[in-house]
Design a protein around this motif. Sequence first.
Motif: not given
Length: 327
Positions: A27-32, A96-98, A145-147
Amino acid sequence: MELRKDPVTRSWVVIREGPSKAWPAEHCPLCPGNEHLTPSPTLLTLPENSPAWQVRVFPHFDPLFRIEGETARVADGIYDRMNGVGAHEVIVELRDHDRHLSQASDEEISRVLEAYARRLLDLKKDDRFKYVSVFKNAGAGQEVPHSHSQVAATPFVPRRILHELRSARDYFELKERCLFCDMVRQELKEKTRLVEATDNYLALCPFASRVAYEVWVLPRRHAHCFERDPQASRYRAELAGLLRRSWQRLEQLVPDYHLALHTSPNTLTALERIGYWKSVEDDFHWHFELMPLPQHKPRPYLTKEVYFATVAPEAAAASLRSLPVDS
Ligand SMILES: [Zn+2]
Ligand SMILES: [Zn+2]
Ligand SMILES: [Zn+2]
């Protein structure tokens, strides 16, 4: 892990054996919502006191430097070594992830710039750290990919900055003027390498660009320290807009690039000891460098040792100026 100084080039090198730790992948660790997947503590969230953060800063998953301990520099014959003391942090720029930062609003980019300044100010309270680097790998060099951007506080001044500080000091000693201020004046007059000028900032392709489409963004008025520059907070939205348009231009030609903020070293540390001087406030001038990553295959030895730009800066600036950007 330890730091060793090359006595020939006077550069510090990080020696760390073993594989590096991967960023959590599932899971993207940078996402809320995934804050529990990141190392604690959370160092900063912006906007403050808002349940929904836009910017979030936390310690790096696999830090190159660690916050605990003394630098303990020791001599070993003609050699120098010290502990890998420092800090390494991740700045999540957007929820936002993208989304790319080039698609963000000037208000959102301003918040990222504020986070840069806040982390620089905080880390520079620690006199073990001689320099704090803020940088971003965009495109192919990005770890996830998350900024996001990264911050690294080091007990030495990185090689490129040291070169810049030394030549800025030498120029000042000779002319009693800031090298960068003189550069700003000449570029505004000649205009051939200008990408865009706003009231308080310039984006330009440097005269001796190291790669095609290299872009620098710097204040028109003299300021040595980004995080203490009163104009930088006053005109933050203007700077955000210029950076956004520079990214939009660059991304149409070269999607992969590094962003680095070059600001004053930590003036709390004993500057004389590391070979600088009192004139740093007058001779250095903060700036951002956008360095596109060369697209071609492994380079031959000569072009690794000698910078090699395939587009002249004047032509690069002309192409960048002609590209469409959001107003
Ligand atoms: Zn994400
Ligand atoms: Zn200056
Ligand atoms: Zn620089």
